[in-house]
Design an enzyme around this catalytic site. Structure first.
Site, PDB file in Angstrom:
ATOM      1  N   HIS A  18       0.917  -1.500   0.211  1.00 37.37           N
ATOM      2  CA  HIS A  18       0.017  -0.229  -0.035  1.00 37.37           C
ATOM      3  C   HIS A  18       0.903   1.131   0.375  1.00 37.37           C
ATOM      4  O   HIS A  18       0.513   2.321  -0.398  1.00 37.37           O
ATOM      5  CB  HIS A  18      -0.752   0.242   1.038  1.00 37.37           C
ATOM      6  CG  HIS A  18      -1.972  -1.031   1.202  1.00 37.37           C
ATOM      7  ND1 HIS A  18      -2.783  -1.556   2.484  1.00 37.37           N
ATOM      8  CD2 HIS A  18      -2.766  -1.925  -0.352  1.00 37.37           C
ATOM      9  CE1 HIS A  18      -3.407  -2.571   1.603  1.00 37.37           C
ATOM     10  NE2 HIS A  18      -3.039  -2.291   0.620  1.00 37.37           N
ATOM     11  N   HIS A  41      -7.374  -7.885  -8.414  1.00 37.68           N
ATOM     12  CA  HIS A  41      -7.891  -8.835  -6.634  1.00 37.68           C
ATOM     13  C   HIS A  41      -8.030  -8.335  -6.360  1.00 37.68           C
ATOM     14  O   HIS A  41      -7.121  -8.069  -4.685  1.00 37.68           O
ATOM     15  CB  HIS A  41      -6.465  -9.945  -6.739  1.00 37.68           C
ATOM     16  CG  HIS A  41      -6.225 -10.701  -7.850  1.00 37.68           C
ATOM     17  ND1 HIS A  41      -5.413 -10.261  -8.979  1.00 37.68           N
ATOM     18  CD2 HIS A  41      -5.849 -12.096  -7.785  1.00 37.68           C
ATOM     19  CE1 HIS A  41      -5.043 -11.846  -9.830  1.00 37.68           C
ATOM     20  NE2 HIS A  41      -5.777 -12.522  -8.908  1.00 37.68           N
ATOM     21  N   SER A  97      -7.135  -2.782  -0.776  1.00 39.53           N
ATOM     22  CA  SER A  97      -5.992  -1.329  -2.156  1.00 39.53           C
ATOM     23  C   SER A  97      -7.393  -0.645  -2.403  1.00 39.53           C
ATOM     24  O   SER A  97      -7.237   0.561  -2.960  1.00 39.53           O
ATOM     25  CB  SER A  97      -5.578  -2.618  -2.693  1.00 39.53           C
ATOM     26  OG  SER A  97      -7.024  -3.761  -3.324  1.00 39.53           O
ATOM     27  N   GLU A 115     -13.453  -9.380  -7.996  1.00 43.94           N
ATOM     28  CA  GLU A 115     -12.562  -9.482  -7.678  1.00 43.94           C
ATOM     29  C   GLU A 115     -13.659 -11.060  -7.546  1.00 43.94           C
ATOM     30  O   GLU A 115     -14.534 -10.949  -8.008  1.00 43.94           O
ATOM     31  CB  GLU A 115     -13.320  -9.650  -6.081  1.00 43.94           C
ATOM     32  CG  GLU A 115     -13.943 -10.458  -4.568  1.00 43.94           C
ATOM     33  CD  GLU A 115     -12.739 -10.885  -3.966  1.00 43.94           C
ATOM     34  OE1 GLU A 115     -11.040 -10.895  -4.067  1.00 43.94           O
ATOM     35  OE2 GLU A 115     -12.291 -12.523  -4.130  1.00 43.94           O
ATOM     36  N   ASP A 140     -13.061 -12.691 -12.813  1.00 47.76           N
ATOM     37  CA  ASP A 140     -11.780 -13.693 -12.470  1.00 47.76           C
ATOM     38  C   ASP A 140     -10.909 -11.744 -13.252  1.00 47.76           C
ATOM     39  O   ASP A 140     -10.784 -10.916 -14.104  1.00 47.76           O
ATOM     40  CB  ASP A 140     -11.025 -14.151 -13.898  1.00 47.76           C
ATOM     41  CG  ASP A 140      -9.653 -14.798 -14.104  1.00 47.76           C
ATOM     42  OD1 ASP A 140      -9.565 -14.463 -12.939  1.00 47.76           O
ATOM     43  OD2 ASP A 140     -10.270 -15.579 -14.433  1.00 47.76           O
ATOM     44  N   ASP A 161      -2.395  -8.700  -7.574  1.00 47.79           N
ATOM     45  CA  ASP A 161      -2.199  -9.772  -6.427  1.00 47.79           C
ATOM     46  C   ASP A 161      -3.147 -10.538  -5.620  1.00 47.79           C
ATOM     47  O   ASP A 161      -4.224 -10.460  -4.717  1.00 47.79           O
ATOM     48  CB  ASP A 161      -3.044  -8.000  -5.120  1.00 47.79           C
ATOM     49  CG  ASP A 161      -2.183  -7.879  -3.904  1.00 47.79           C
ATOM     50  OD1 ASP A 161      -1.612  -8.928  -3.572  1.00 47.79           O
ATOM     51  OD2 ASP A 161      -3.128  -7.392  -2.677  1.00 47.79           O
TER      52      ASP A 161
HETATM   53  N1  SAM Z   1      -6.097  -5.896  -3.073  1.00 51.71           N
HETATM   54  C1  SAM Z   1      -6.618  -6.861  -2.029  1.00 51.71           C
HETATM   55  C2  SAM Z   1      -5.626  -5.123  -0.978  1.00 51.71           C
HETATM   56  O1  SAM Z   1      -4.521  -4.561  -0.947  1.00 51.71           O
HETATM   57  O2  SAM Z   1      -5.900  -5.596  -0.121  1.00 51.71           O
HETATM   58  C3  SAM Z   1      -5.952  -7.905  -1.720  1.00 51.71           C
HETATM   59  C4  SAM Z   1      -6.152  -8.842  -2.161  1.00 51.71           C
HETATM   60  S1  SAM Z   1      -6.225 -10.615  -1.597  1.00 51.71           S
HETATM   61  C5  SAM Z   1      -4.536 -10.780  -1.199  1.00 51.71           C
HETATM   62  C6  SAM Z   1      -5.859 -11.691  -2.656  1.00 51.71           C
HETATM   63  C7  SAM Z   1      -8.253 -11.277  -2.942  1.00 51.71           C
HETATM   64  O3  SAM Z   1      -7.839 -11.808  -4.639  1.00 51.71           O
HETATM   65  C8  SAM Z   1      -8.620 -12.350  -2.279  1.00 51.71           C
HETATM   66  O4  SAM Z   1      -9.783 -11.817  -1.743  1.00 51.71           O
HETATM   67  C9  SAM Z   1      -9.238 -13.647  -3.799  1.00 51.71           C
HETATM   68  O5  SAM Z   1     -10.195 -13.962  -3.005  1.00 51.71           O
HETATM   69  C10 SAM Z   1      -8.714 -13.037  -4.984  1.00 51.71           C
HETATM   70  N2  SAM Z   1      -9.272 -13.885  -5.662  1.00 51.71           N
HETATM   71  C11 SAM Z   1      -8.636 -14.665  -6.248  1.00 51.71           C
HETATM   72  N3  SAM Z   1      -8.088 -15.119  -7.292  1.00 51.71           N
HETATM   73  C12 SAM Z   1      -8.876 -14.568  -7.746  1.00 51.71           C
HETATM   74  C13 SAM Z   1      -9.377 -14.525  -9.809  1.00 51.71           C
HETATM   75  N4  SAM Z   1      -9.010 -15.330 -10.726  1.00 51.71           N
HETATM   76  N5  SAM Z   1      -9.246 -12.636  -9.395  1.00 51.71           N
HETATM   77  C14 SAM Z   1     -10.456 -11.733  -9.110  1.00 51.71           C
HETATM   78  N6  SAM Z   1      -9.584 -12.529  -7.962  1.00 51.71           N
HETATM   79  C15 SAM Z   1      -9.090 -13.463  -7.278  1.00 51.71           C
END
Ligand code: SAM
Length: 278
Positions: A18, A41, A97, A115, A140, A161
């Protein structure tokens, strides 16, 4: 999809991610023209650090709580702290984020947050409510790169992420980045990755350098030695098309973060341009 970011919110990896995110958004804010922030993500948006899950892991104690307790942070870190909902520990919530970036937007800028996990996406959508500048989509994130790039603004940042639950994630990332850059080669891309085993990261960097012929910057922070097995020893951010002089921001930030967050002075930090055959 078992990953829930609530267990990890505000940990050392979120802190690095961040702070870098803020620095990149600040660079985009230097021009009046609009930008898009695509968060592939996005997570649940806002995390309750007093919840049972966050209290079980208490990862924020070795992350944001340590930062809040330390005096004289570098300027970028101080600005990051200013964006947190409260600046005295214990913090009750930690922004994810999309929420970190949302207060930075001007009227002309926007966020698209994708997400895949329906539960996390519902939580994000309900935390966002009605917001013309922040669109949430349950999808996705890699498909989102195809759906939303290039943006009409022609300027912006993509944060990728993933949770790295999939053993192929590193190679999937390289493929996704190659496709994204074909669609939009001038965007800034920021990719977060875990450091559990150096060998895997070296392979990843080699794959990136072979596939991507753009300027790339590596930023890494390890709070344990790099190869402790089965452990999140550190993390990195790979920035494609970094803003001018962005690496210099890291000169003061990384040593300060390492001395604040490293466990018993273990681990290391570094930032350097990733060599490609440009
Ligand atoms: N970016 C966020 C932050 O910095 O606050 C944290 C994200 S966390 C590390 C990863 C997220 O990706 C999770 O909520 C998970 O459910 C989601 N996720 C997993 N596979 C995914 C995909 N193929 N596409 C989108 N989201 C996905």
């Amino acid at each position: 999809m078992n990953y829930r970011h609530l267990y990890h919110a505000g940990n050392f990896a979120d802190v690095l991610k961040h702070i870098v995110l803020l620095g990149l958004i600040e660079a985009l804010l230097r021009k009046e023209t609009p930008f898009l922030f695509l968060d592939t993500h996005a997570g649940a948006g806002c995390y309750d650090l007093l919840s049972e899950s966050a209290q079980k892991s208490k990862e924020f104690e070795n992350g944001i709580n340590k930062i809040l307790n330390k005096e004289n942070p570098p300027e970028l870190v101080q600005r990051y702290l200013n964006y947190l909902p409260a600046q005295t520990p214990p913090l009750a919530t930690y922004p994810g984020s999309p929420f970190f970036v949302r207060p930075l937007l001007r009227a002309q800028d926007r966020i698209i947050a994708t997400e895949l996990n329906p539960r996390e996406c519902r939580a994000l959508a309900s935390a966002v409510g009605r917001d013309r500048q922040l669109m949430v989509r349950e999808m996705d994130g890699y498909q989102g790169l195809k759906a939303f790039l290039p943006p009409k603004e022609r300027r912006g940042l993509v944060l990728i992420d993933p949770p790295y639950e999939n053993p192929d994630e590193f190679s999937q990332l390289i493929k996704a980045l190659t496709i994204a850059l074909d669609r939009w080669e001038t965007g800034i891309y920021a990719l977060w990755y875990p450091i559990k085993e150096r060998r895997l990261i070296d392979q990843f960097h080699k794959g990136l350098a072979e596939a991507i012929k753009r300027e790339m910057l590596v930023i890494e922070l390890c709070i344990y030695p790099e190869d402790v097995s089965g452990h999140l020893n550190g993390c990195g951010m790979l920035i494609i098309n970094p803003p001018w002089k962005f690496d210099q921001e890291m000169n003061s930030v990384l040593p300060w973060l390492w001395s604040t967050l490293a466990v018993n002075n273990q681990g290391s930090y570094r930032h350097y341009p990733l060599k490609t055959s440009l």
